[in-house]
Motif scaffolding. Structure first.
Motif, PDB file in Angstrom:
ATOM      1  N   PRO A  40       6.548  -0.476   5.956  1.00 39.85           N
ATOM      2  CA  PRO A  40       7.341  -0.342   4.449  1.00 39.85           C
ATOM      3  C   PRO A  40       6.831   0.903   3.708  1.00 39.85           C
ATOM      4  CG  PRO A  40       6.422  -2.651   4.994  1.00 39.85           C
ATOM      5  CD  PRO A  40       5.976  -1.715   6.082  1.00 39.85           C
ATOM      6  N   GLY A  41       7.915   1.600   3.153  1.00 47.91           N
ATOM      7  CA  GLY A  41       7.655   2.675   2.457  1.00 47.91           C
ATOM      8  C   GLY A  41       7.655   3.841   3.172  1.00 47.91           C
ATOM      9  N   ASP A  91      -0.319  -0.866  13.372  1.00 46.60           N
ATOM     10  CA  ASP A  91       0.922  -1.137  14.374  1.00 46.60           C
ATOM     11  C   ASP A  91       1.978  -1.988  13.402  1.00 46.60           C
ATOM     12  OD1 ASP A  91      -1.238  -1.133  17.105  1.00 46.60           O
ATOM     13  OD2 ASP A  91      -0.126   0.628  16.192  1.00 46.60           O
ATOM     14  N   THR A  92       1.559  -2.359  12.479  1.00 46.65           N
ATOM     15  CA  THR A  92       2.581  -3.307  11.824  1.00 46.65           C
ATOM     16  C   THR A  92       3.715  -2.522  11.326  1.00 46.65           C
ATOM     17  OG1 THR A  92       0.743  -5.009  11.030  1.00 46.65           O
ATOM     18  CG2 THR A  92       2.872  -4.946   9.707  1.00 46.65           C
ATOM     19  N   VAL A 123       6.873  -6.794  13.879  1.00 46.89           N
ATOM     20  CA  VAL A 123       5.881  -6.675  14.407  1.00 46.89           C
ATOM     21  C   VAL A 123       4.562  -6.878  13.381  1.00 46.89           C
ATOM     22  CG1 VAL A 123       3.795  -6.006  16.011  1.00 46.89           C
ATOM     23  CG2 VAL A 123       6.361  -5.755  16.478  1.00 46.89           C
ATOM     24  N   THR A 124       3.865  -7.873  13.093  1.00 46.43           N
ATOM     25  CA  THR A 124       2.885  -8.051  12.146  1.00 46.43           C
ATOM     26  C   THR A 124       1.458  -8.154  12.880  1.00 46.43           C
ATOM     27  OG1 THR A 124       4.458  -8.968  10.632  1.00 46.43           O
ATOM     28  CG2 THR A 124       2.152  -9.241  10.031  1.00 46.43           C
TER      29      THR A 124
END
Length: 127
Positions: A40-41, A91-92, A123-124
């Protein structure tokens, strides 16, 4: 050409996941394939690639995943995999597979080097 990415999910730090990228419309062994990710971002960044079989099938990895991630290809299934071990919180991201129509000189680390993309798989990694 369609690329279908799958295999994402939620995992604790230190765990493993294997992502798959199945293709229709192209024979993957004839193309350089790559995995990128986008947090994100942030911009989409190179993770690793695997060269077309005629060039030995070797590839490159970004430094942050070397020794932890491995890209492989199953020609019979026309599928490329990203095995991710020792996952870290950083790695998220959403992971995308890409296919290059042309073989280019150089390591092919750029988004622009790839012509087709899968839809992305999340992937979280929880710390």
């Amino acid at each position: 050409v369609q690329l279908q990415a799958s295999g994402g999910g939620s995992v604790q730090a230190g765990g493993s996941l294997r992502l798959s990228c199945a293709a229709t419309g192209r024979t993957l062994s004839r193309h350089t394939m790559a995995w990128f990710r986008q947090a994100p971002g942030k911009e989409r960044e190179f993770v690793g690639n695997i060269r077309r079989s005629a060039y030995g099938g070797s590839g490159s990895y970004t430094d942050s995943v070397k020794g932890r991630f491995t890209i492989s290809r199953d020609n019979a299934k026309n599928t490329v995999y990203l095995q991710m071990n020792s996952l870290k919180f950083e790695d998220t991201a959403v992971y995308y597979c890409g296919l290059a129509e042309r073989h280019l000189a150089g390591p092919m680390l750029r988004v622009a080097d790839y012509d087709y993309w899968g839809q992305g798989t999340q992937v979280t990694v929880s710390s």
